[in-house]
Design an enzyme around this catalytic site. Sequence first.
Site, short mmCIF file in Angstrom:
data_model
loop_
_atom_site.label_atom_id
_atom_site.label_comp_id
_atom_site.label_asym_id
_atom_site.label_seq_id
_atom_site.Cartn_x
_atom_site.Cartn_y
_atom_site.Cartn_z
N ARG A 1 33.45 39.83 40.31
CA ARG A 1 33.41 40.11 38.87
C ARG A 1 32.39 40.88 38.49
O ARG A 1 31.21 40.90 38.89
CB ARG A 1 33.44 38.81 38.28
N SER B 1 38.14 25.96 34.81
CA SER B 1 39.22 26.29 33.84
C SER B 1 40.28 25.76 34.33
O SER B 1 40.96 26.31 35.40
CB SER B 1 39.17 27.86 33.38
#
Length: 422
Positions: free
Chosen positions: A261, A351
């Site tokens: 990322r 998540s």
Amino acid sequence: MIDIKKIRENIEVLENSLKRKDQTISLSKILKMDKELRTITSNLNILQSEQNQISKEIGKMKSQGGVDNNLFTSLKSLSLNIKDLESKSKNLSKKLKDKMLLIPNPPHDSVPQGETSEDNVVIRRHGETKKFDFELKDHVQICNDMSLVDFEGGVKISGGGFPLMKGKGALLERALINFMIDYHLKNYDYTEYLTPFLVNPSSAITTSQLPKFSEDMYYIEKDDLYLIPTAEVSITNIHRDDILDFNELPKYYLGYSACFRREAGSYGKDTRGLLRVHQFSKVELVKFVEPNNSYKELENLVVQASKILELLELEYRVVELCSGDLSFAASKCYDLEVWAPKEGSWLEVSSCSNFEDFQARRGNIRFKNKDGKVEFVHTLNGSGLAIPRIFAALLETHQNKDGSIKIPAALQPYMGISKLDS
RNA sequence: GGAGGCGUGGCAGAGCGGUUGAAUGCACUGGUCUUGAAAACCAGCAAGGGUGAAAGCCCUUCAGAGGUUCGAAUCCUCUCGCCUCCGCCA
């Protein structure tokens, strides 16, 4: 991608729902383009039908003898009209699709209203806050003191945010990965994958990293490939363009990957140590399910992911994201947050999201139901879990007064030791 | 990286520039027959879009994108993928 038919049927309901996530959303332009496109298409179809019919006649005539050559000259203009409409229709439908790809998935009705993470709702909390009768070290200090991570080494090799795991640190990372994979494989019906870490643009569109979030990914221009920010991307795309059979569902897939990322624009907070890095390990859980079951599956997913935290003897809480904090593709999402005692904060380590048919539409992932009708599947995924923050929470939570770190029982078979000593 | 071959429905595999969304076989579904099953026989069997209450009707799709043509699965160009041979390499 949302269903264009829903826009046609009830634009207001949908728009209001979308505004819970993003105030700036408007669908009127899309509706207008769709209408225009359908006009073009139906005109085009009439001409095509005419052309097909005449072509068939010519075929017949030719096999029976002669064809009047004058016929061809009059057909030329029909052909040109068709080509003109075809290119108009192609252009417009591409524009429309590009717009559709930028519309987020509306939140599920059960999602609490809110704008920022402040409005998220804590659903449950597990574990008592541990009391310490000595001065705690934070995870960075522990890593340095015990030579678990060589942060400077990572900077030299790659730059900031690329931690270099060393010795027992590297072992601990490996142990966590294997423990997580084994736990999920043993206790649930997952199939393990080890996927490519580079994916093509189509794959990134399915899971919605593209087109909107290209800046968040590392990109290899020479080969038009993206480094995956999560194994969700590669695993979900295993079934891109497939039509599964209803008795194959549900499909539960799992995979470890390195995740990349760029974290563009998130300087400052959380950057210390292992809490926000450019490359990290993660075990990801992905489900392909029938639409009726997807919310039940979401609840199960949360339980499955959180069991890992319990076995690692960490304190955590489950947070239900409010409408405004929900990611682009999710209908509903629970975060798992682990407590880091010295950091004094809750770290997001998972998540768990239900995307309903949003990703399935983008990736054309379908199944044939009991009645033989083709429908989109629902996709879900959850981290099971992200390693570096677990690594940090584990070091801080299980530190002893003498500076050693207790290895939780579940992890000991993977470490071969019951504690880390300096 | 170089040379050649190939990409057609769930799979296998035909396909002449024109009545081909596509022969045939297998698989699958329904039916007949049978105590039941198998076999045999009969029928059905791609996806997407439009229109319609529905039946239906129309359009698109033969790896993908362009092109030639009145008309393309079929001819041309490019891209991608697979196979074979050569080179390089973990």
